[in-house]
Design a protein around this motif. Structure first.
Motif, PDB file in Angstrom:
ATOM      1  N   UNK A 153       0.827  -1.210   0.000  1.00 37.68           N
ATOM      2  CA  UNK A 153       0.000   0.000   0.000  1.00 37.68           C
ATOM      3  C   UNK A 153       0.860   1.257   0.000  1.00 37.68           C
ATOM      4  N   UNK A 154       0.293   2.342  -0.530  1.00 36.92           N
ATOM      5  CA  UNK A 154       0.925   3.676  -0.460  1.00 36.92           C
ATOM      6  C   UNK A 154       2.367   3.650  -0.935  1.00 36.92           C
ATOM      7  N   UNK A 206       4.757   5.611   4.325  1.00 38.11           N
ATOM      8  CA  UNK A 206       5.152   4.572   5.288  1.00 38.11           C
ATOM      9  C   UNK A 206       6.681   4.463   5.390  1.00 38.11           C
ATOM     10  N   UNK A 207       7.209   4.198   6.604  1.00 36.16           N
ATOM     11  CA  UNK A 207       8.659   4.088   6.773  1.00 36.16           C
ATOM     12  C   UNK A 207       9.218   2.768   6.233  1.00 36.16           C
ATOM     13  N   UNK A 208       8.353   1.767   6.053  1.00 32.18           N
ATOM     14  CA  UNK A 208       8.734   0.466   5.482  1.00 32.18           C
ATOM     15  C   UNK A 208       7.559   0.057   4.594  1.00 32.18           C
ATOM     16  N   UNK A 209       7.757  -0.888   3.658  1.00 33.86           N
ATOM     17  CA  UNK A 209       6.639  -1.282   2.782  1.00 33.86           C
ATOM     18  C   UNK A 209       5.393  -1.659   3.595  1.00 33.86           C
ATOM     19  N   UNK A 210       4.285  -0.975   3.330  1.00 35.94           N
ATOM     20  CA  UNK A 210       3.013  -1.237   4.015  1.00 35.94           C
ATOM     21  C   UNK A 210       2.399  -2.471   3.349  1.00 35.94           C
ATOM     22  N   UNK A 211       2.472  -3.606   4.026  1.00 35.65           N
ATOM     23  CA  UNK A 211       2.222  -4.898   3.383  1.00 35.65           C
ATOM     24  C   UNK A 211       0.922  -5.514   3.877  1.00 35.65           C
TER      25      UNK A 211
END
Ligand code: ZN
Length: 285
Positions: A79-80, A94-99
């Motif tokens: 996401x995003x 997001x600071x890391x992949x929004x999974x």
């Protein structure tokens, strides 16, 4: 290069506008199974060279194509992952992949009809990665070696279900039947000038809604596979929906209606063509 298809449930290679049954080309019946074929993608370059007029089964344009990878064990969504889409969604980057997960039961082919689960069903054009080998802790420099190919996906999303409650229900809102059109072909990485820079777009009823390039991904494919495999093992046939650019219906205040057609396209890969029809919503509690 190769283009892997699913024709009548059997793996096939596309060459010169024709499809070639993979079991016939290879002389191995087990390669008729699309999931076996994606797990042996390392052999597809050589098999594609073996296609000839004598192995052609018909014109691709006249074939009814299924999902190139019809039964993935795991389907990841991100996401995003485009800055402009995060902006239109009013969300922080997001600071890391929004999974999240799209449950594999929603995966269908490039021309599947999509039953709409309600009045807030949305489109999301995405580049989809198919994994070709079991892998974990893949170094970003080694990532392309575990990729079977790239294709298009529609991450169809019921925003009402997705945004029910806090935290939201990404997985369920994106997993109604036929909410994961994919294809039309699984295309080898070497077919692209730059697999990190692919133009993609989405038209709904002829109106251009989304248009971007995958070089704008916040977390590009090497970073996604590096990050995901630092946590989970990935398996042959696993899919990663890499995220959608701006222009979704939620930001436009306009959603999909029965009778409308979603056309999703990408350079080199081709197009998905998905008509919408009336479907069944979630159980009212
Ligand atoms: Zn998405």
């Amino acid at each position: 290069m190769y283009r892997l298809l699913n024709v009548n449930g059997r793996a096939a290679l596309e060459r010169d506008g024709h499809w070639h049954d993979l079991a016939m080309v290879s002389g191995e019946e087990s390669l008729a199974d699309p999931m076996v074929a994606v797990g042996r993608s390392g052999e597809l370059h050589a098999l594609s060279e073996r296609c000839s007029p004598s192995t052609a089964g018909g014109l691709v344009a006249e074939a009814v194509l299924g999902a190139p990878v019809p039964e993935p064990r795991q389907v990841f969504g991100i996401g995003l992952n485009y800055r402009d889409h995060a902006g239109e969604s009013g969300m922080e980057l997001p600071p890391a992949p929004l999974t999240f997960t799209k449950f594999p039961s929603c995966i269908v082919g490039p021309t599947a009809t999509v039953p709409l689960s309600g009045g807030a069903v949305d489109w999301e054009a995405e580049i989809v990665v198919a994994i070709g080998a079991k892998c974990s802790s893949v170094a970003p420099s080694d990532v392309w070696g575990v990729v079977a190919g790239l294709m298009l996906g529609q991450d169809i999303s019921d925003r009402e279900v997705q945004l029910t409650g806090t935290p939201p229900q990404f997985c369920l809102g994106k997993s109604f039947p036929c909410f994961g059109p994919t294809g039309p072909a699984l295309v080898s990485v070497d077919a692209f000038d730059d697999p990190n820079d692919i133009g993609l777009w989405c038209d709904v009823n002829g109106e251009r809604m989304q248009e971007s390039r995958s070089r704008h991904l916040i977390f590009p494919i090497p970073a996604l596979i590096g990050y995901l495999t630092s946590i989970c093992s990935l398996y042959p046939g696993d899919l990663i929906f890499t995220g959608t650019p701006s222009g979704v219906g939620m930001a436009r205040g306009r959603f999909l209606a029965p009778g409308e057609v979603i056309v999703t396209g990408a350079e080199v890969i081709g197009e998905l063509n998905n008509p919408c029809t009336t479907g069944k919503g979630a159980l009212a509690l």
